[in-house]
Every structure is written in C-alpha cells, then in structure tokens.
Write an enzyme that holds these catalytic residues in place. Structure first.
Site, mmCIF file in Angstrom:
data_model
loop_
_atom_site.group_PDB
_atom_site.id
_atom_site.type_symbol
_atom_site.label_atom_id
_atom_site.label_comp_id
_atom_site.label_asym_id
_atom_site.label_seq_id
_atom_site.Cartn_x
_atom_site.Cartn_y
_atom_site.Cartn_z
ATOM 1 N N MET A 20 0.848 -1.196 0.000
ATOM 2 C CA MET A 20 0.000 0.000 0.000
ATOM 3 C C MET A 20 0.881 1.243 0.000
ATOM 4 O O MET A 20 1.899 1.278 0.688
ATOM 5 C CB MET A 20 -0.874 0.004 1.250
ATOM 6 C CG MET A 20 -1.695 1.282 1.430
ATOM 7 S SD MET A 20 -2.776 1.231 2.893
ATOM 8 C CE MET A 20 -1.606 1.729 4.167
ATOM 9 N N ASP A 22 -0.080 5.741 -1.006
ATOM 10 C CA ASP A 22 -0.909 6.903 -0.648
ATOM 11 C C ASP A 22 -2.368 6.599 -0.308
ATOM 12 O O ASP A 22 -3.017 5.798 -0.988
ATOM 13 C CB ASP A 22 -0.988 7.888 -1.828
ATOM 14 C CG ASP A 22 0.331 8.191 -2.464
ATOM 15 O OD1 ASP A 22 1.365 7.710 -2.003
ATOM 16 O OD2 ASP A 22 0.320 8.926 -3.474
ATOM 17 N N TRP A 46 6.000 -1.889 -4.549
ATOM 18 C CA TRP A 46 5.192 -1.108 -5.488
ATOM 19 C C TRP A 46 5.059 -1.854 -6.821
ATOM 20 O O TRP A 46 6.012 -2.474 -7.285
ATOM 21 C CB TRP A 46 5.857 0.261 -5.698
ATOM 22 C CG TRP A 46 4.978 1.241 -6.407
ATOM 23 C CD1 TRP A 46 4.108 2.115 -5.841
ATOM 24 C CD2 TRP A 46 4.899 1.453 -7.822
ATOM 25 N NE1 TRP A 46 3.481 2.852 -6.816
ATOM 26 C CE2 TRP A 46 3.934 2.469 -8.040
ATOM 27 C CE3 TRP A 46 5.523 0.878 -8.940
ATOM 28 C CZ2 TRP A 46 3.590 2.928 -9.312
ATOM 29 C CZ3 TRP A 46 5.180 1.336 -10.206
ATOM 30 C CH2 TRP A 46 4.226 2.354 -10.380
ATOM 31 N N ARG A 152 -0.047 14.810 -12.156
ATOM 32 C CA ARG A 152 -0.846 13.814 -11.438
ATOM 33 C C ARG A 152 -1.436 14.244 -10.102
ATOM 34 O O ARG A 152 -1.195 15.327 -9.627
ATOM 35 C CB ARG A 152 0.004 12.567 -11.210
ATOM 36 C CG ARG A 152 1.271 12.789 -10.393
ATOM 37 C CD ARG A 152 1.981 11.441 -10.191
ATOM 38 N NE ARG A 152 3.220 11.568 -9.460
ATOM 39 C CZ ARG A 152 4.414 11.759 -10.014
ATOM 40 N NH1 ARG A 152 4.543 11.856 -11.326
ATOM 41 N NH2 ARG A 152 5.492 11.861 -9.261
ATOM 42 N N GLU A 204 3.939 16.366 -5.336
ATOM 43 C CA GLU A 204 2.911 15.335 -5.486
ATOM 44 C C GLU A 204 1.744 15.627 -4.548
ATOM 45 O O GLU A 204 1.872 16.382 -3.589
ATOM 46 C CB GLU A 204 3.499 13.948 -5.152
ATOM 47 C CG GLU A 204 4.688 13.575 -6.039
ATOM 48 C CD GLU A 204 5.252 12.169 -5.797
ATOM 49 O OE1 GLU A 204 5.506 11.463 -6.784
ATOM 50 O OE2 GLU A 204 5.448 11.790 -4.628
ATOM 51 N N TRP A 290 9.472 7.185 0.871
ATOM 52 C CA TRP A 290 9.960 6.495 -0.336
ATOM 53 C C TRP A 290 11.429 6.068 -0.213
ATOM 54 O O TRP A 290 11.888 5.213 -0.965
ATOM 55 C CB TRP A 290 9.757 7.361 -1.586
ATOM 56 C CG TRP A 290 8.333 7.306 -2.090
ATOM 57 C CD1 TRP A 290 7.435 8.331 -2.157
ATOM 58 C CD2 TRP A 290 7.663 6.151 -2.603
ATOM 59 N NE1 TRP A 290 6.237 7.889 -2.673
ATOM 60 C CE2 TRP A 290 6.353 6.554 -2.962
ATOM 61 C CE3 TRP A 290 8.017 4.818 -2.803
ATOM 62 C CZ2 TRP A 290 5.407 5.673 -3.501
ATOM 63 C CZ3 TRP A 290 7.078 3.937 -3.339
ATOM 64 C CH2 TRP A 290 5.791 4.370 -3.678
HETATM 65 C C1 FRU Z 1 3.098 9.611 -4.157
HETATM 66 C C2 FRU Z 1 2.949 9.009 -5.547
HETATM 67 C C3 FRU Z 1 1.947 9.799 -6.359
HETATM 68 C C4 FRU Z 1 1.479 8.783 -7.355
HETATM 69 C C5 FRU Z 1 1.476 7.511 -6.554
HETATM 70 C C6 FRU Z 1 1.819 6.285 -7.341
HETATM 71 O O1 FRU Z 1 3.579 8.718 -3.219
HETATM 72 O O2 FRU Z 1 4.219 8.962 -6.182
HETATM 73 O O3 FRU Z 1 2.470 10.961 -6.948
HETATM 74 O O4 FRU Z 1 0.218 9.094 -7.877
HETATM 75 O O5 FRU Z 1 2.420 7.692 -5.509
HETATM 76 O O6 FRU Z 1 1.621 5.129 -6.594
#
Ligand code: FRU
Length: 469
Positions: A20, A22, A46, A152, A204, A290
């Site tokens: 998991m 965001d 991821w 995004r 983001e 991250w």
């Molecule tokens: C933030 C992000 C967002 C993107 C998503 C992809 O953590 O990088 O910008 O939409 O995660 O999983």
C-alpha cells in the site's frame, strides 16, 4: 491469528496483505468514511496500481472492501480524490441518486516505456451504490496531458462562490489549478510555484481547502507533498497559507511549513464531504517514506496510514499555522488509564498513548526502552527537539534510517507532549499538535518501559485497544 504478525499495527489502518502507499479518494457519505489507497495486490513492493478500499463508521475501526479500481487500457490507477456530486453536475447520477465520483491519474506504462512525455492523464469513475461498485467513465481521459511527464494526483473540491469544481494537480514542481462545471470538462486556471518554496524533489498529492481560526478568520491551506526534500530526508508534506479566489492561490506568508516533522507521514490529504455540522478537516497520511518504504522489515503487508488527524488553523501575532490533532474518536480505544507518578514506569501494553504536561523551559528527555537494548529517545535540547531512533530496533535496511532527527522549536514554550505508540510506529504531538512528528520503528520486542528526565512525573498513560478483531 488475524493481524497478529510482528510489527502489525494494532490501531492504524493497514491492508490485510501486500503493498500500500498513498491514501486516495477519501470521502464521507451516508454514515461511512471511505478510505481508498494505492494498492498492489500481487506483491509486497510497489507495482501496477489499483485503488484498495476500506470503510469506517468512526474513523477508527475499518472494514476491508474489495478493490475499487483496476488498471485498464489507459493505465495504472494512480492517486486522486473522490467527491459526492450532490447536484448531479456530471449527469452520472441516476434516479435522484448522486454519483460518488473518483478523479484519479492514469499512468500508462506503455507510453512511459516508449519514451513519451504524455503518459499521465486524469480519468474518472463513478459509483451509484455507496462506493461498492464502480463504472469507469467512457470519455476518459477527462484531462489530457500537455507534454509534461509528472502530471498527477488530482484533488477536487466544490467551490461555493464560483459554483465550479476546482482541481489541484501536481505538475512536476508546481501546482496547477483547473476548473470545471461538471467534473468532465476542465479548464486551466493558474499555476502556483513561488520561488521560496521547497523544491528538493518532485511535487505530489496537493490538497486545497479553507480553514477558519477560532475567531472566524478564514485562510486557504495548500498541502504539497515533496519527494525527496523533506526535513528528515526523503518524503514529506509542506503547506502554504494564503487566499484563493476560485482561480488562483495567493500565499499570504512566505515560509516553508511542514505538516509533520518526522520521516514517515507522506502524501496525506483530507476527507471530502464531511458534514457541515461536524465541520472538521480530517487528514490521514501514508506512514512511510519512499527512501525505504519497499524494504521495511514487514512480511505479508507493507505500510500503514497515520492516525486520522483533525487540522486546525491558529493565528499568533499575525502568522497562521496549521495544527494536527488526533481525531477525538481515538479516545474510545483507551481501555485503561494509569496516572504517571514516577520517573520510570512500565508500559504494560504494546499499544499505548502517553500524555504529559511540561512545565518549564529546561531540557528534558523521554526514553522508551526494552530489556533487549532497544530504545527511542525523545529529547529537548535548548531550542531543538530530537527524535532519535538510532537504537530503536531493526534499522539496517536503509543507511539513513537511524539518523537522529532534529526539529527546530523556534522559541516555542513546550507545554504538553502526547505520544501514540503502536507496534511499529511512534507519533508525537507537541503543544496540542502545533508540532507533529511521525516515525516508523521496528523493535524486535515492544518497548516495555519509559524513563523521564527533566519532566515532572505528571500525566496519564493509556492502554489502547486493538481495532482489529
Ligand atoms: C506519491 C505518488 C503519487 C502517485 C502515486 C503512485 O507517493 O508517487 O504521486 O500518484 O504515488 O503510486
């Protein structure tokens, strides 16, 4: 047993299995708080993104629901938001039932691999059954890409005064605002990119909303997550205070502020459609970074959310700031209360909340420890607060994980400290949320004791119940 693994959070949301990141699409509707999230159901790192889904009636206990959105021919389903379209401006409602509309980013891996720049676009999907089943809109994408790779994380709000929907979008290292009468057709309104902001990494997950002080003054708050470039390295969320006229956001203070000073609160945004009678602005963040999210030593699942927090606006000598307070619903989890009466005491539970009042300006420390030599030390040294997780447990999965964290106190008189300890996290709130510090920790055994020094032994310790049955 269920949710009994080593490090498994007991009062934080985590998926039953797999990866998991965001929180997405948080929206309140008919007695249910919806929490969607970036989810990869086929692995513990991821991967192609879906929207996982859970609901809660109290923001504390969560029920897992089936995956809401799957990757399709337009791409993976990246982060975004959800709203209730009460006036059916989109025309997607039916028989008087307003649609719940999700607005998200499509990330097209084929376009990306092919070296294109336009592989991120915005799409929508809607539900007519309280978020249980979703239909992807036939006319996607609703916002095409102008040729910028990072495009995004749409966060949509209804703007009363202009009677338009406003989309905040992260575009490389700026926020672009778009407006729409119907969630389907979007018009560019403005960009926000002040010279003095934090630009250590890509921008983001924006969020734009109004907040009022106790005396009724309104300011607009813009949250912008940034990775890397956070105060402890890697991911973090900065915020801006200003005015918003329906088209552009004008900052009224030139300073970089952080929603949280720890290493592990990222991509947080707030719930849509909280009833006016409630009036809160409720936030939840992804409790990771991250820098190491994909290698933390959990098996079966990876990542949890922070506790939900109510954001409030405070004003002091003409300067505004946002404070974060754990939602009051969490108090239901207190199963036993113990007065703090000595400088060393036993915790007696793996999940606790500790509330201490601080009375003067002297240096102090607060040490959580076990008899395996693992400890976390929180201390005040002159004008700095230090969160030291260097001996907290397993730290070797990433080089910088154990670096002591320094937080400037800016001459603030400290009056209280509130700490939530779960199986793999510590959340600290100084002065009622004026400073929030969220960090992961991976002790091989739970911290069993606390040692105070320079702090009056005055306060309460609570054992917290698990939210999982
Ligand atoms: C933030 C992000 C967002 C993107 C998503 C992809 O953590 O990088 O910008 O939409 O995660 O999983």
């Amino acid at each position: 047993g269920y949710y009994q693994e080593l490090y498994r959070p007991q009062f934080h949301f985590s998926p039953e299995a797999n990866w998991m990141n965001d929180p997405n699409g948080m929206v309140y509707y008919e007695g249910e708080y919806h929490l969607f999230y970036q989810y990869y159901p086929d692995g513990n790192v991821w991967g192609p993104m879906h929207w996982g889904h859970a609901i809660s009636e109290d923001l504390v206990h969560w029920e897992h629901l089936p995956i809401a959105l799957y990757p399709d021919s337009l791409g993976y389903i990246f982060s975004g938001s959800a709203v209730i379209d009460h006036e059916n401006t989109s025309g997607l409602g039916k028989d008087g039932m307003p649609p719940m509309v999700a607005i998200f980013t499509y990330h097209d891996p084929v376009g990306e691999a092919g070296g294109r720049d336009d592989f991120q676009t915005q799409g929508i999907a809607y539900s007519l059954d309280k978020g249980r089943t979703w239909t992807v809109y036939e006319g996607n994408p609703v916002l095409a890409n102008p040729g910028i790779k990072d495009f995004r994380d749409p966060k949509v709000i209804w703007h009363e005064e202009s009677e338009l929907w406003i989309m905040s979008l992260a575009v490389l290292d700026k926020i672009s605002f778009y407006t729409s009468p119907n969630l389907l057709d979007w018009t560019f309104a403005s960009d926000f990119q002040p010279a003095w902001a934090a630009y250590g990494g890509v921008w983001e997950c924006p969020d734009l909303f109004p907040l009022k002080t106790e005396t009724g003054e309104e300011k607009w708050v813009l949250l912008v997550s940034i990775n890397p470039g956070g105060p402890q390295g890697g991911s973090a969320t900065q915020y801006f205070i200003g005015d918003f006229d329906g088209k552009s956001f004008t900052p009224t203070q030139e300073d970089v502020e952080w929603i949280d000073w720890g290493a592990d609160n990222y991509a947080g945004v707030t719930w849509s459609n909280i009833p006016e009678a409630d009036g809160r602005r409720i936030f939840i963040g992804w409790m990771s970074n991250w820098n190491y999210a994909q290698v933390v030593p959990t098996t079966a699942w990876r990542s949890a959310m922070t506790v939900p927090r109510s954001l409030a606006l405070v004003e002091k000598e003409g300067t505004y700031s946002v404070i974060s307070q754990p939602v009051s619903e969490l108090e239901k989890l207190r199963i036993r209360e113990f007065p703090v009466t000595s400088e060393v005491f036993e915790l007696g539970s793996k999940t606790i909340e500790l509330l201490l009042s601080l009375q003067d300006e002297q240096d102090f420390s607060l040490r959580f420890y076990n008899d395996s030599g693992e400890e976390v030390v929180l201390s005040r040294i002159r004008d700095q607060f230090i969160f030291d997780r260097s001996k907290s447990g397993v730290t070797t999965f990433e080089d910088g994980f154990g670096n002591p964290q320094t937080i400037p106190l800016n001459s603030v008189q400290l009056e209280s400290v509130r700490v939530f300890v779960d199986q793999s996290s510590i959340e600290v709130f100084l002065n009622d949320g004026a400073v929030a510090i969220t960090n992961l920790v991976f002790p091989k055994r739970a911290y069993s004791h606390v040692e105070l020094s320079g702090i009056p032994a005055q306060g309460s310790l609570y054992h917290l119940a698990s939210i999982w049955k």
